[in-house]
Design a protein around this motif. Sequence first.
Motif, PDB file in Angstrom:
ATOM      1  N   PHE A   1      21.233 -12.637   5.388  1.00 55.70           N
ATOM      2  CA  PHE A   1      21.397 -13.049   6.781  1.00 55.70           C
ATOM      3  C   PHE A   1      22.358 -14.220   6.826  1.00 55.70           C
ATOM      4  O   PHE A   1      22.262 -15.147   6.020  1.00 55.70           O
ATOM      5  CB  PHE A   1      20.058 -13.457   7.397  1.00 55.70           C
ATOM      6  CG  PHE A   1      19.171 -12.302   7.718  1.00 55.70           C
ATOM      7  CD1 PHE A   1      19.372 -11.563   8.869  1.00 55.70           C
ATOM      8  CD2 PHE A   1      18.154 -11.938   6.873  1.00 55.70           C
ATOM      9  CE1 PHE A   1      18.564 -10.483   9.165  1.00 55.70           C
ATOM     10  CE2 PHE A   1      17.338 -10.859   7.148  1.00 55.70           C
ATOM     11  CZ  PHE A   1      17.541 -10.129   8.307  1.00 55.70           C
TER      12      PHE A   1
ATOM     13  N   SER B   1      22.784 -12.595  11.896  1.00 49.76           N
ATOM     14  CA  SER B   1      23.238 -11.221  11.676  1.00 49.76           C
ATOM     15  C   SER B   1      22.953 -10.814  10.236  1.00 49.76           C
ATOM     16  O   SER B   1      22.999 -11.631   9.323  1.00 49.76           O
ATOM     17  CB  SER B   1      24.741 -11.100  11.932  1.00 49.76           C
ATOM     18  OG  SER B   1      25.036 -11.348  13.284  1.00 49.76           O
TER      19      SER B   1
ATOM     20  N   ARG C   1      28.761  -6.365   8.918  1.00 51.48           N
ATOM     21  CA  ARG C   1      27.830  -7.208   9.679  1.00 51.48           C
ATOM     22  C   ARG C   1      27.099  -6.351  10.713  1.00 51.48           C
ATOM     23  O   ARG C   1      27.699  -5.583  11.452  1.00 51.48           O
ATOM     24  CB  ARG C   1      28.583  -8.326  10.387  1.00 51.48           C
ATOM     25  CG  ARG C   1      27.674  -9.185  11.281  1.00 51.48           C
ATOM     26  CD  ARG C   1      28.419 -10.312  11.963  1.00 51.48           C
ATOM     27  NE  ARG C   1      28.677 -11.352  10.973  1.00 51.48           N
ATOM     28  CZ  ARG C   1      29.874 -11.774  10.617  1.00 51.48           C
ATOM     29  NH1 ARG C   1      30.952 -11.245  11.167  1.00 51.48           N
ATOM     30  NH2 ARG C   1      30.021 -12.712   9.715  1.00 51.48           N
ATOM     31  N   PHE C   2      25.765  -6.506  10.759  1.00 51.94           N
ATOM     32  CA  PHE C   2      24.935  -5.822  11.754  1.00 51.94           C
ATOM     33  C   PHE C   2      24.302  -6.881  12.643  1.00 51.94           C
ATOM     34  O   PHE C   2      23.572  -7.753  12.182  1.00 51.94           O
ATOM     35  CB  PHE C   2      23.842  -4.991  11.059  1.00 51.94           C
ATOM     36  CG  PHE C   2      22.959  -4.249  12.006  1.00 51.94           C
ATOM     37  CD1 PHE C   2      23.470  -3.266  12.832  1.00 51.94           C
ATOM     38  CD2 PHE C   2      21.601  -4.518  12.065  1.00 51.94           C
ATOM     39  CE1 PHE C   2      22.653  -2.562  13.698  1.00 51.94           C
ATOM     40  CE2 PHE C   2      20.778  -3.821  12.932  1.00 51.94           C
ATOM     41  CZ  PHE C   2      21.306  -2.839  13.743  1.00 51.94           C
ATOM     42  N   ASP C   3      24.590  -6.813  13.947  1.00 49.65           N
ATOM     43  CA  ASP C   3      24.078  -7.807  14.888  1.00 49.65           C
ATOM     44  C   ASP C   3      22.843  -7.331  15.650  1.00 49.65           C
ATOM     45  O   ASP C   3      22.406  -7.971  16.594  1.00 49.65           O
ATOM     46  CB  ASP C   3      25.171  -8.216  15.875  1.00 49.65           C
ATOM     47  CG  ASP C   3      25.659  -7.059  16.733  1.00 49.65           C
ATOM     48  OD1 ASP C   3      25.085  -5.953  16.668  1.00 49.65           O
ATOM     49  OD2 ASP C   3      26.636  -7.260  17.478  1.00 49.65           O
TER      50      ASP C   3
END
Length: 90
Positions: free
Chosen positions: A41, A46, A57-59
């Motif tokens: 993280f 994210s 990147r995963f938001d």
Amino acid sequence: MWRSLVLIVLCVTARSASAQQYAFRHYGAEVGIPVAYALAFDGAGSLLVGTNDGVVRFDGRSFEPVPLPVEGAVGRLTAAPDGAVWGLTM
């Protein structure tokens, strides 16, 4: 070392105090993560995923590639206390 990792986002909704339902969503090659080697993280909360092609990147809603100064697979990610994330390329 894991050769493949399936990302699962878990959403919990409570119907009552005694019963819970879980919804799973699997992410993989269809969103650009054919193989995941590392997770961390960042300071913004994210999720960063180290893949064969760099970092994604995963938001919480979508996956976006992170531009890096080097190319290649990212095998390790480590979050620093200041929110920065360090990566090790393979």
